[in-house]
Design a protein around this motif. Structure first.
Motif, mmCIF file in Angstrom:
data_model
loop_
_atom_site.group_PDB
_atom_site.id
_atom_site.type_symbol
_atom_site.label_atom_id
_atom_site.label_comp_id
_atom_site.label_asym_id
_atom_site.label_seq_id
_atom_site.Cartn_x
_atom_site.Cartn_y
_atom_site.Cartn_z
ATOM 1 N N UNK A 1 -9.825 -60.314 19.372
ATOM 2 C CA UNK A 1 -11.083 -60.690 19.730
ATOM 3 C C UNK A 1 -11.044 -61.378 21.244
ATOM 4 N N UNK A 2 -12.141 -60.982 21.757
ATOM 5 C CA UNK A 2 -12.462 -61.384 22.947
ATOM 6 C C UNK A 2 -12.834 -62.828 22.989
ATOM 7 N N UNK A 3 -12.253 -63.857 23.794
ATOM 8 C CA UNK A 3 -12.777 -65.119 23.799
ATOM 9 C C UNK A 3 -13.276 -65.459 25.020
ATOM 10 N N UNK A 4 -14.225 -66.108 25.381
ATOM 11 C CA UNK A 4 -14.976 -66.248 26.458
ATOM 12 C C UNK A 4 -15.273 -67.926 26.325
ATOM 13 N N UNK A 5 -14.676 -68.583 27.118
ATOM 14 C CA UNK A 5 -14.928 -70.405 26.917
ATOM 15 C C UNK A 5 -15.410 -70.984 28.109
ATOM 16 N N UNK B 1 -9.294 -61.744 28.040
ATOM 17 C CA UNK B 1 -9.258 -60.292 27.493
ATOM 18 C C UNK B 1 -8.582 -59.414 28.830
ATOM 19 N N UNK B 2 -8.615 -60.115 29.985
ATOM 20 C CA UNK B 2 -8.314 -59.068 31.111
ATOM 21 C C UNK B 2 -9.272 -58.416 31.555
ATOM 22 N N UNK B 3 -10.543 -58.818 31.304
ATOM 23 C CA UNK B 3 -11.798 -58.093 31.835
ATOM 24 C C UNK B 3 -12.031 -58.348 33.485
ATOM 25 N N UNK B 4 -12.375 -57.252 33.898
ATOM 26 C CA UNK B 4 -12.660 -56.939 35.261
ATOM 27 C C UNK B 4 -13.986 -57.840 35.727
ATOM 28 N N UNK B 5 -15.025 -57.795 34.935
ATOM 29 C CA UNK B 5 -16.463 -58.288 35.320
ATOM 30 C C UNK B 5 -16.707 -59.475 34.664
ATOM 31 N N UNK C 1 -17.072 -58.452 30.579
ATOM 32 C CA UNK C 1 -16.886 -56.963 30.198
ATOM 33 C C UNK C 1 -15.924 -56.251 30.893
ATOM 34 N N UNK C 2 -15.440 -55.225 30.200
ATOM 35 C CA UNK C 2 -14.468 -54.767 30.844
ATOM 36 C C UNK C 2 -14.786 -53.492 31.703
ATOM 37 N N UNK C 3 -15.948 -52.932 31.135
ATOM 38 C CA UNK C 3 -16.304 -51.405 32.078
ATOM 39 C C UNK C 3 -17.543 -51.814 32.809
ATOM 40 N N UNK C 4 -17.912 -52.857 33.361
ATOM 41 C CA UNK C 4 -19.091 -53.120 33.999
ATOM 42 C C UNK C 4 -20.140 -53.653 33.418
ATOM 43 N N UNK C 5 -21.215 -53.821 34.160
ATOM 44 C CA UNK C 5 -22.262 -54.491 33.125
ATOM 45 C C UNK C 5 -23.075 -53.546 32.207
ATOM 46 N N UNK C 6 -22.700 -52.163 32.302
ATOM 47 C CA UNK C 6 -23.247 -51.296 31.173
ATOM 48 C C UNK C 6 -22.263 -50.965 30.287
ATOM 49 N N UNK C 7 -21.384 -52.049 30.011
ATOM 50 C CA UNK C 7 -20.565 -52.038 28.858
ATOM 51 C C UNK C 7 -20.902 -53.492 28.002
#
Lengths: 113, 107
Positions: A1-5, A27-31, A94-100
């Motif tokens: 699960x992605x965790x954003x704190x 989660x190693x997200x670029x965005x 997000x992983x793949x940009x705003x449109x993800x």
């Protein structure tokens, strides 16, 4: 699960103070994104970042700046807080940009007196 | 110019009734289409994404490219569907969320 704190759930500051809001994702997200959420206005994008040290202005960047020194951390800075910046602030990643799919933090309710 | 319109601020229906939450957008291109939901005291989360064509919690969303609309529908509303719903048509460089519709499902 992605965790954003987010560093704080509630924050009370005085007019003119410098305010830091921190957001961390695991989660190693670029965005990463900062929004403010106001009743009747929905979510409005303040800034976003596609990579470390990269930033792009959103719809309402005035009065805010951001910092992304590490991939997992995105900070929102209010250089001189004003009462009209009283709001709920949401961070997302997000992983793949705003449109993800964006994964949101719990929010920081900031009150500027 | 308003880019994403959710015309109803509040929608109240009785349990078991059909529900439709409207969303219209005014920019061109082929945006990715999302509905996000925020339940009471929870964080905003994805409800459904058009490209996946999944039905989540009984909700579906129909894209009408001609009208640039992406309405969210459920045939039989449940009390646990009470929440704030946001429509978000997102391009690479245009991502706007609607102002939200609060759905209240009454017992």
């Amino acid at each position: 699960d992605v965790k954003v704190t987010q560093s704080s759930r509630y924050l009370v500051k005085r007019t003119g103070e410098k305010v830091f809001l921190e957001c961390v994702q695991d989660m190693d997200h670029e965005n990463m994104f900062w929004y403010r959420q106001d009743p009747g206005l929905g979510l409005r994008l303040i800034y976003f970042s596609y990579d470390v040290k990269m930033k792009e202005k959103g719809d309402i960047p005035e009065g805010y700046s951001v910092s992304r020194e590490k991939k997992e951390r995105f900070s929102l800075i209010l250089e001189s807080a004003s009462t009209n910046q009283t709001s709920m602030y949401l961070c997302a990643s997000s992983l793949g940009g705003a449109a993800d799919t964006q994964y949101f933090g719990p929010g920081t309710r900031l009150t500027v007196l | 110019a308003q880019r994403v319109t959710q015309p109803e601020k509040l929608l109240s229906v009785f349990k078991g009734a059909p529900v439709e939450l409207k969303c219209n957008y005014s920019y061109s291109g082929s945006p990715e289409l999302f509905w996000y939901v925020q339940y009471s005291r929870q964080r905003l989360q994805l409800l459904l994404r058009h490209i996946s064509r999944e039905s989540i919690k009984g909700f579906t969303a129909d894209l009408n490219k001609g009208e640039t609309s992406f309405h969210l529908k459920k045939p039989f509303a449940q009390e646990e569907d009470s929440a704030m719903y946001y429509c978000a048509p997102i391009n690479f460089n245009k991502f706007y969320f609607g102002s939200g519709t609060k759905l209240n499902v009454k017992p």
